[in-house]
Design a protein around this motif. Structure first.
Motif, mmCIF file in Angstrom:
data_model
loop_
_atom_site.group_PDB
_atom_site.id
_atom_site.type_symbol
_atom_site.label_atom_id
_atom_site.label_comp_id
_atom_site.label_asym_id
_atom_site.label_seq_id
_atom_site.Cartn_x
_atom_site.Cartn_y
_atom_site.Cartn_z
ATOM 1 N N ILE A 158 54.164 65.693 -12.676
ATOM 2 C CA ILE A 158 54.938 65.595 -13.910
ATOM 3 C C ILE A 158 56.221 64.812 -13.672
ATOM 4 O O ILE A 158 56.981 65.102 -12.741
ATOM 5 C CB ILE A 158 55.297 67.014 -14.418
ATOM 6 N N LYS A 159 56.483 63.833 -14.514
ATOM 7 C CA LYS A 159 57.744 63.096 -14.464
ATOM 8 C C LYS A 159 58.754 63.839 -15.344
ATOM 9 O O LYS A 159 58.512 64.066 -16.529
ATOM 10 C CB LYS A 159 57.546 61.661 -14.948
ATOM 11 N N TYR A 160 59.878 64.201 -14.734
ATOM 12 C CA TYR A 160 60.825 65.072 -15.430
ATOM 13 C C TYR A 160 62.248 64.737 -14.988
ATOM 14 O O TYR A 160 62.569 64.784 -13.795
ATOM 15 C CB TYR A 160 60.502 66.527 -15.108
ATOM 16 N N LYS A 161 63.070 64.354 -15.934
ATOM 17 C CA LYS A 161 64.479 64.045 -15.686
ATOM 18 C C LYS A 161 64.642 63.028 -14.559
ATOM 19 O O LYS A 161 65.505 63.174 -13.671
ATOM 20 C CB LYS A 161 65.261 65.328 -15.386
ATOM 21 N N GLY A 162 63.798 62.011 -14.575
ATOM 22 C CA GLY A 162 63.914 60.934 -13.614
ATOM 23 C C GLY A 162 63.329 61.225 -12.248
ATOM 24 O O GLY A 162 63.438 60.409 -11.332
ATOM 25 N N LYS A 163 62.684 62.377 -12.094
ATOM 26 C CA LYS A 163 62.072 62.761 -10.831
ATOM 27 C C LYS A 163 60.597 63.100 -11.050
ATOM 28 O O LYS A 163 60.164 63.301 -12.188
ATOM 29 C CB LYS A 163 62.811 63.945 -10.214
ATOM 30 N N THR A 164 59.840 63.172 -9.972
ATOM 31 C CA THR A 164 58.426 63.532 -10.047
ATOM 32 C C THR A 164 58.202 64.866 -9.348
ATOM 33 O O THR A 164 58.540 65.023 -8.169
ATOM 34 C CB THR A 164 57.529 62.460 -9.407
ATOM 35 N N ILE A 165 57.654 65.820 -10.097
ATOM 36 C CA ILE A 165 57.318 67.139 -9.570
ATOM 37 C C ILE A 165 55.807 67.199 -9.371
ATOM 38 O O ILE A 165 55.042 66.846 -10.266
ATOM 39 C CB ILE A 165 57.724 68.254 -10.555
ATOM 40 N N VAL A 166 55.367 67.664 -8.208
ATOM 41 C CA VAL A 166 53.947 67.902 -7.972
ATOM 42 C C VAL A 166 53.751 69.384 -7.666
ATOM 43 O O VAL A 166 54.360 69.924 -6.746
ATOM 44 C CB VAL A 166 53.389 67.055 -6.813
ATOM 45 N N TYR A 167 52.929 70.013 -8.479
ATOM 46 C CA TYR A 167 52.582 71.434 -8.292
ATOM 47 C C TYR A 167 51.487 71.479 -7.232
ATOM 48 O O TYR A 167 50.325 71.184 -7.508
ATOM 49 C CB TYR A 167 52.104 71.983 -9.631
ATOM 50 N N VAL A 168 51.849 71.837 -5.997
ATOM 51 C CA VAL A 168 50.944 71.609 -4.866
ATOM 52 C C VAL A 168 49.936 72.736 -4.631
ATOM 53 O O VAL A 168 49.040 72.597 -3.797
ATOM 54 C CB VAL A 168 51.729 71.313 -3.568
#
Length: 286
Positions: A200-210
């Motif tokens: 997910i791209k969120y607030k200029g960063k990329t989060i990966v639910y690992v």
């Protein structure tokens, strides 16, 4: 878009099973075991509020199993899925979508609950669509002997019977850049067939639910692969690609099973990819 971590409850599993061939003298430095060789684990969901859509990623163990069943997993702490949602100002009826990384009971148990008379089961999210993929659904409903104990009929059939079951339109690729849910999904097969990792791209960063590709901070080193994986050599290849990509693109890893760390970043070292820093969700995104 707003994103929230949701604690559904903590439990324990055998440290040796969680670290496979890695010796206890090494893994206990990051994941200390109790006198029964059990280590702390979490069951952390992710809630994504995007317009009129409220998507929950995984649902933890749930509460409908017997005391004997739960005695094997040594639940601890006071978190529940409902109380955590309520603390954020939401109710289970508000959830529009539930995406399940895979259908092992510790990831989807909270989808289904006892009905009012405790004579049968019903969806815990009556207004939600449950999302998996066709390959994994077939894998879970026609299980191999190794995973059969993790795919519980009472978690799966009520989803289908309710008419709320949906399949992600998976392309023939390891990465779906944008799914029906509005964010990307990575597909990995080492742990189980077509596990889905939201990206997910969120607030200029990329989060990966690992999820179970990297269960805890202690599992970051390449060869630290859990004993539950059905194809551990494939996990190694998938994990190596992901770790290098995560360093290059400065991903934030969101941990489902690390009871004590929510997020981390990675760095490249002479020994391979290693932990850079850990963060709470609020430290990065609030």
């Amino acid at each position: 878009m707003k994103i929230y971590p949701v604690e559904t409850g903590n439990f324990k599993l055998d440290g040796g099973a969680m670290f496979g061939v890695v010796p206890k003298t090494i893994w206990q430095r990051t994941n200390p075991a109790d006198h029964n060789n059990l280590i702390d684990l979490g069951a952390r969901s992710l809630l994504i509020e995007d317009g009129d859509r409220l998507t929950l990623v995984d649902t933890g163990l749930g509460n409908k199993q017997s005391e004997k069943f739960f005695s094997y997993y040594h639940r601890w702490g006071n978190f529940t899925l409902d109380s955590s949602l309520n603390k954020l100002g939401f109710h289970s009826d508000d959830i529009t979508d539930v995406i399940l990384t895979h259908l092992h009971f510790d990831h989807c148990g909270g989808c289904i609950k006892w009905n009012k008379d405790r004579t049968g089961y019903e969806p815990a999210f009556k207004n939600a669509r449950f999302w998996t993929n066709e390959n994994h659904w077939k894998w879970a409903t026609e299980p191999n002997a190794r995973e059969k104990a993790s795919f519980l009929t009472e978690n799966l059939l009520p989803m289908e019977e309710s008419g709320q079951l949906n399949f992600i339109d998976r392309k023939d690729s390891t990465m779906l850049e944008k799914s029906e849910l509005g964010f990307g999904i990575r597909f990995v097969d080492g742990h189980t067939e077509k596990q889905m990792l939201p990206q997910i791209k969120y607030k200029g960063k990329t989060i990966v639910y690992v999820a179970d590709l990297i269960p805890t901070v202690g599992h970051i080193p390449l060869v630290y692969v859990i004993g539950y994986d059905t194809r551990p050599l494939l996990t190694l290849a998938e994990k190596e690609r992901f770790l290098n990509e995560a360093v290059k693109n400065k991903y934030y890893l969101f941990f489902e099973h690390d009871a004590h760390n929510q997020l981390c970043t990675l760095k490249q070292t002479e020994k391979g990819v290693r932990l850079d820093r850990t963060f709470t969700f609020d430290e990065v995104f609030n």
